[in-house]
Scaffold this motif. Structure first.
Motif, PDB file in Angstrom:
ATOM      1  N   ILE A  63     -17.703   6.234   2.495  1.00 39.66           N
ATOM      2  CA  ILE A  63     -18.434   4.987   2.768  1.00 39.66           C
ATOM      3  C   ILE A  63     -18.588   4.645   4.243  1.00 39.66           C
ATOM      4  CG2 ILE A  63     -17.980   3.997   0.524  1.00 39.66           C
ATOM      5  CD1 ILE A  63     -15.798   2.301   1.670  1.00 39.66           C
ATOM      6  N   GLY A  64     -18.068   5.479   5.131  1.00 38.96           N
ATOM      7  CA  GLY A  64     -18.322   5.277   6.547  1.00 38.96           C
ATOM      8  C   GLY A  64     -17.142   4.711   7.307  1.00 38.96           C
ATOM      9  N   ALA A  65     -17.378   4.481   8.578  1.00 39.15           N
ATOM     10  CA  ALA A  65     -16.341   4.008   9.486  1.00 39.15           C
ATOM     11  C   ALA A  65     -15.929   2.575   9.140  1.00 39.15           C
ATOM     12  CB  ALA A  65     -16.821   4.073  10.921  1.00 39.15           C
TER      13      ALA A  65
ATOM     14  N   ALA B  50     -26.013  -1.925  20.993  1.00 38.42           N
ATOM     15  CA  ALA B  50     -25.861  -3.316  20.581  1.00 38.42           C
ATOM     16  C   ALA B  50     -25.437  -3.456  19.127  1.00 38.42           C
ATOM     17  CB  ALA B  50     -27.167  -4.065  20.810  1.00 38.42           C
ATOM     18  N   ALA B  51     -25.843  -2.558  18.262  1.00 37.98           N
ATOM     19  CA  ALA B  51     -25.548  -2.678  16.834  1.00 37.98           C
ATOM     20  C   ALA B  51     -24.563  -1.597  16.404  1.00 37.98           C
ATOM     21  CB  ALA B  51     -26.837  -2.551  16.032  1.00 37.98           C
ATOM     22  N   PRO B  52     -23.370  -1.996  15.934  1.00 35.61           N
ATOM     23  CA  PRO B  52     -22.415  -0.996  15.470  1.00 35.61           C
ATOM     24  C   PRO B  52     -22.928  -0.335  14.196  1.00 35.61           C
ATOM     25  CG  PRO B  52     -21.615  -3.191  14.986  1.00 35.61           C
ATOM     26  CD  PRO B  52     -22.874  -3.343  15.798  1.00 35.61           C
ATOM     27  N   PRO B  53     -22.534   0.908  13.943  1.00 37.83           N
ATOM     28  CA  PRO B  53     -22.991   1.585  12.732  1.00 37.83           C
ATOM     29  C   PRO B  53     -22.483   0.868  11.490  1.00 37.83           C
ATOM     30  CG  PRO B  53     -21.333   2.895  13.872  1.00 37.83           C
ATOM     31  CD  PRO B  53     -21.640   1.722  14.744  1.00 37.83           C
ATOM     32  N   GLN B  54     -23.322   0.781  10.483  1.00 40.64           N
ATOM     33  CA  GLN B  54     -22.965   0.118   9.239  1.00 40.64           C
ATOM     34  C   GLN B  54     -22.372   1.127   8.264  1.00 40.64           C
ATOM     35  OE1 GLN B  54     -23.262  -3.247   8.730  1.00 40.64           O
ATOM     36  NE2 GLN B  54     -23.720  -3.197  10.900  1.00 40.64           N
ATOM     37  N   PRO B  55     -21.356   0.712   7.484  1.00 39.68           N
ATOM     38  CA  PRO B  55     -20.812   1.626   6.486  1.00 39.68           C
ATOM     39  C   PRO B  55     -21.884   2.013   5.474  1.00 39.68           C
ATOM     40  CG  PRO B  55     -19.386  -0.295   6.752  1.00 39.68           C
ATOM     41  CD  PRO B  55     -20.648  -0.551   7.531  1.00 39.68           C
ATOM     42  N   SER B  56     -21.792   3.229   4.985  1.00 33.39           N
ATOM     43  CA  SER B  56     -22.722   3.707   3.968  1.00 33.39           C
ATOM     44  C   SER B  56     -22.448   2.979   2.653  1.00 33.39           C
ATOM     45  CB  SER B  56     -22.513   5.212   3.769  1.00 33.39           C
ATOM     46  OG  SER B  56     -23.166   5.659   2.625  1.00 33.39           O
ATOM     47  N   THR B  57     -23.472   2.739   1.874  1.00 32.45           N
ATOM     48  CA  THR B  57     -23.281   2.094   0.575  1.00 32.45           C
ATOM     49  C   THR B  57     -23.439   3.083  -0.559  1.00 32.45           C
ATOM     50  OG1 THR B  57     -25.611   1.486   0.496  1.00 32.45           O
ATOM     51  CG2 THR B  57     -24.096  -0.143   1.421  1.00 32.45           C
ATOM     52  N   SER B  58     -23.684   4.343  -0.254  1.00 31.12           N
ATOM     53  CA  SER B  58     -23.924   5.316  -1.307  1.00 31.12           C
ATOM     54  C   SER B  58     -22.673   6.084  -1.720  1.00 31.12           C
ATOM     55  CB  SER B  58     -25.009   6.301  -0.862  1.00 31.12           C
ATOM     56  OG  SER B  58     -24.568   6.991   0.290  1.00 31.12           O
ATOM     57  N   GLY B  59     -21.585   5.964  -0.971  1.00 25.82           N
ATOM     58  CA  GLY B  59     -20.373   6.712  -1.270  1.00 25.82           C
ATOM     59  C   GLY B  59     -19.597   6.102  -2.418  1.00 25.82           C
ATOM     60  N   THR B  60     -18.631   6.855  -2.901  1.00 28.26           N
ATOM     61  CA  THR B  60     -17.805   6.376  -3.998  1.00 28.26           C
ATOM     62  C   THR B  60     -16.373   6.176  -3.541  1.00 28.26           C
ATOM     63  OG1 THR B  60     -17.301   8.621  -4.717  1.00 28.26           O
ATOM     64  CG2 THR B  60     -19.203   7.559  -5.732  1.00 28.26           C
ATOM     65  N   VAL B  61     -15.694   5.289  -4.234  1.00 27.93           N
ATOM     66  CA  VAL B  61     -14.279   5.030  -4.010  1.00 27.93           C
ATOM     67  C   VAL B  61     -13.624   5.025  -5.381  1.00 27.93           C
ATOM     68  CG1 VAL B  61     -12.573   3.385  -3.167  1.00 27.93           C
ATOM     69  CG2 VAL B  61     -14.742   3.633  -1.967  1.00 27.93           C
ATOM     70  N   ALA B  62     -12.559   5.795  -5.537  1.00 25.86           N
ATOM     71  CA  ALA B  62     -11.893   5.864  -6.835  1.00 25.86           C
ATOM     72  C   ALA B  62     -10.381   5.969  -6.636  1.00 25.86           C
ATOM     73  CB  ALA B  62     -12.396   7.065  -7.619  1.00 25.86           C
ATOM     74  N   LEU B  63      -9.640   5.591  -7.655  1.00 25.49           N
ATOM     75  CA  LEU B  63      -8.189   5.759  -7.608  1.00 25.49           C
ATOM     76  C   LEU B  63      -7.877   7.234  -7.392  1.00 25.49           C
ATOM     77  CD1 LEU B  63      -7.030   3.447 -10.511  1.00 25.49           C
ATOM     78  CD2 LEU B  63      -6.788   3.057  -8.062  1.00 25.49           C
ATOM     79  N   GLY B  64      -6.885   7.498  -6.580  1.00 25.84           N
ATOM     80  CA  GLY B  64      -6.516   8.868  -6.278  1.00 25.84           C
ATOM     81  C   GLY B  64      -7.159   9.412  -5.017  1.00 25.84           C
ATOM     82  N   HIS B  65      -8.163   8.715  -4.482  1.00 26.14           N
ATOM     83  CA  HIS B  65      -8.771   9.148  -3.223  1.00 26.14           C
ATOM     84  C   HIS B  65      -7.814   8.856  -2.075  1.00 26.14           C
ATOM     85  CE1 HIS B  65     -13.342   9.193  -4.322  1.00 26.14           C
ATOM     86  NE2 HIS B  65     -12.653  10.137  -4.933  1.00 26.14           N
TER      87      HIS B  65
END
Length: 77
Positions: free
Chosen positions: A40-42, A16-31
């Motif tokens: 950060i997840g799906a 019933a509940a889709p997986p939630q994206p992680s909030t602990s990951g990082t996003v940076a220019l160049g990724h």
């Protein structure tokens, strides 16, 4: 192999509940888009296309979570 007795994914609410994206990951220019998804997840949506020059364009959309947003990646082709 049979599932453990008393275990039912539907009854447990897993379906019933889709997986939630992680909030602990990082996003940076160049990724890359793969780095972002691993961090950060799906995503909620992925769109792959080509721009006018023939470059590959990946648009990844997160509608929930701390890193909600639209991430666009262009790979020279």
């Amino acid at each position: 192999m049979a599932p453990p007795a008393g275990s039912n994914a539907l009854a447990d609410g897993a379906a019933a509940a889709p997986p939630q994206p992680s909030t602990s990951g990082t996003v940076a220019l160049g990724h890359t888009e793969c780095d972002v998804v691993r961090g950060i997840g799906a995503p909620g949506n992925v769109n792959l296309s080509n721009n006018g020059r023939g470059d590959r364009v990946a648009v990844i959309t997160y509608t929930q979570g701390q890193r909600a947003g639209i991430y666009t990646f262009v790979a020279d082709g």
